[in-house]
Design an enzyme around this catalytic site. Sequence first.
Site, PDB file in Angstrom:
ATOM      1  N   CYS A 264       0.824  -1.199   0.000  1.00 14.90           N
ATOM      2  CA  CYS A 264       0.000   0.000   0.000  1.00 14.90           C
ATOM      3  C   CYS A 264       0.870   1.265   0.000  1.00 14.90           C
ATOM      4  O   CYS A 264       1.486   1.584  -1.007  1.00 14.90           O
ATOM      5  CB  CYS A 264      -0.964  -0.043   1.186  1.00 14.90           C
ATOM      6  SG  CYS A 264      -2.394   1.043   0.997  1.00 14.90           S
ATOM      7  N   PHE A 309      -4.264   6.987  -3.482  1.00 19.39           N
ATOM      8  CA  PHE A 309      -3.179   7.425  -4.362  1.00 19.39           C
ATOM      9  C   PHE A 309      -2.599   6.208  -5.069  1.00 19.39           C
ATOM     10  O   PHE A 309      -2.787   5.071  -4.624  1.00 19.39           O
ATOM     11  CB  PHE A 309      -2.083   8.133  -3.568  1.00 19.39           C
ATOM     12  CG  PHE A 309      -2.522   9.431  -2.939  1.00 19.39           C
ATOM     13  CD1 PHE A 309      -2.279  10.637  -3.574  1.00 19.39           C
ATOM     14  CD2 PHE A 309      -3.185   9.441  -1.721  1.00 19.39           C
ATOM     15  CE1 PHE A 309      -2.688  11.838  -3.002  1.00 19.39           C
ATOM     16  CE2 PHE A 309      -3.601  10.634  -1.135  1.00 19.39           C
ATOM     17  CZ  PHE A 309      -3.347  11.835  -1.782  1.00 19.39           C
ATOM     18  N   HIS A 357      -3.541  -5.362   0.335  1.00 19.85           N
ATOM     19  CA  HIS A 357      -3.257  -5.840   1.681  1.00 19.85           C
ATOM     20  C   HIS A 357      -3.245  -7.373   1.741  1.00 19.85           C
ATOM     21  O   HIS A 357      -4.295  -8.001   1.859  1.00 19.85           O
ATOM     22  CB  HIS A 357      -4.322  -5.329   2.659  1.00 19.85           C
ATOM     23  CG  HIS A 357      -4.251  -3.867   2.917  1.00 19.85           C
ATOM     24  ND1 HIS A 357      -3.720  -3.337   4.059  1.00 19.85           N
ATOM     25  CD2 HIS A 357      -4.634  -2.813   2.159  1.00 19.85           C
ATOM     26  CE1 HIS A 357      -3.784  -2.013   4.018  1.00 19.85           C
ATOM     27  NE2 HIS A 357      -4.345  -1.675   2.866  1.00 19.85           N
ATOM     28  N   GLU A 359      -2.318  -9.192   4.191  1.00 19.20           N
ATOM     29  CA  GLU A 359      -2.726  -9.675   5.526  1.00 19.20           C
ATOM     30  C   GLU A 359      -4.244  -9.794   5.611  1.00 19.20           C
ATOM     31  O   GLU A 359      -4.773 -10.640   6.331  1.00 19.20           O
ATOM     32  CB  GLU A 359      -2.195  -8.744   6.616  1.00 19.20           C
ATOM     33  CG  GLU A 359      -3.009  -7.525   6.918  1.00 19.20           C
ATOM     34  CD  GLU A 359      -2.976  -6.494   5.816  1.00 19.20           C
ATOM     35  OE1 GLU A 359      -3.893  -5.651   5.767  1.00 19.20           O
ATOM     36  OE2 GLU A 359      -2.044  -6.510   4.984  1.00 19.20           O
TER      37      GLU A 359
END
Length: 395
Positions: A264, A309, A357, A359
């Site tokens: 990210c 972004f 992500h 996780e």
Amino acid sequence: MIHELTPAVLILEDGTVFHGSAYGAVGSTLGEAVFATGMTGYQETITDPSYARQLVVQTAPHIGNTGVNDEDAESRKIWVAGYIVRDAARRPSNWRSQRSLDEELETQGIVGIQGVDTRAITRHLRERGAMKAGIFSGEAITSPPEMLEVVRQSASMEGSALAEEVSVDQAYVVEPADHGWAGPVRHTIAAIDLGIKAMTPTRFAERGVRVHVLPATATLEDVKAVSPDGFFMSNGPGDPATADAQVALLRSVLDERLPYFGICFGNQILGRALGFGTYKLKYGHRGINQPVMDRKTGKVEITSQNHGFAVDAPMDGASQAPEQRFGRVEVSHVSLNDQVVEGLACLDIPAFSVQYHPEAAAGPHDAAYLFDRFIELMDQQSSIEQNTAQNQDAK
């Protein structure tokens, strides 16, 4: 208790007004209005530091059904600036629930609104883009022109440096033994907390990796002090164009040829470290159902994302990084919704990153293999260093 009789209004920067009733704390709050498409995992959403200074619209209509507990939070507090839902649960129903979502929001002072048409809000933001907004409830409600002026005078997400605000002040260590790993420690990594979610070091620890979580202000000396086998930069809020200190740190790490993995915000920082630019998306990617394609294998992953972004990098195969000392780089993953860069892979140094992500609390888990890929990268680098040392000894 849900304040069903306490009026509340959501005012967008373009003057659009939605009327509802108070949810959570009563008062006023400002931020960027964004929408999140997850059907579940609202506790993980509101405690994700990447949502700092954002008013989150939940597209799922029913929120709060399972309450909240002390185990599922992704950080030390709720980070959303405000919370916008359609149908708030009157009473939670789940064996793990310890209190209601409304109570948790009120306790932590998070101003919200419920009873609004979140589908209409979402469509509005998709068409016009994420924008400044404010929630006002109870005595905080004034005239529409006054509230609109307050919204328009609030800070923009562009140009905002927020990672230092959400990061920890002191370093801490996450040990493999505390997360079910019975063998010897496989590797040690230094992880920069730019808004890290608790599940990230947990996923490393479950695989036998010791994680030193360092503040966003950490220096190269701080990184070297923990003798890491790898370097990691986490997710986080704010504009990557403001992260000059973190970009400089990563360039120093890459010069050391220390294996790097970023997610990210960490992907955006790698992009900047390689010399690419970043830009603000119209309404971003937020939710747990974002399709991404691995360009090398053609495999499609359903991913969890939260970013406004993106990296501006060429899509046409491998190319020389603008910072030429880092060699060649390619866009490894791409969004199937809008062709946004979703990953970078360096071909001449041990570094890669993704915009999503892996996780993924509370799911999906399609991208969990990326933790294993980073471990393999550290294994490979360790072998190279050992062979180099043996060759030098032989001479």
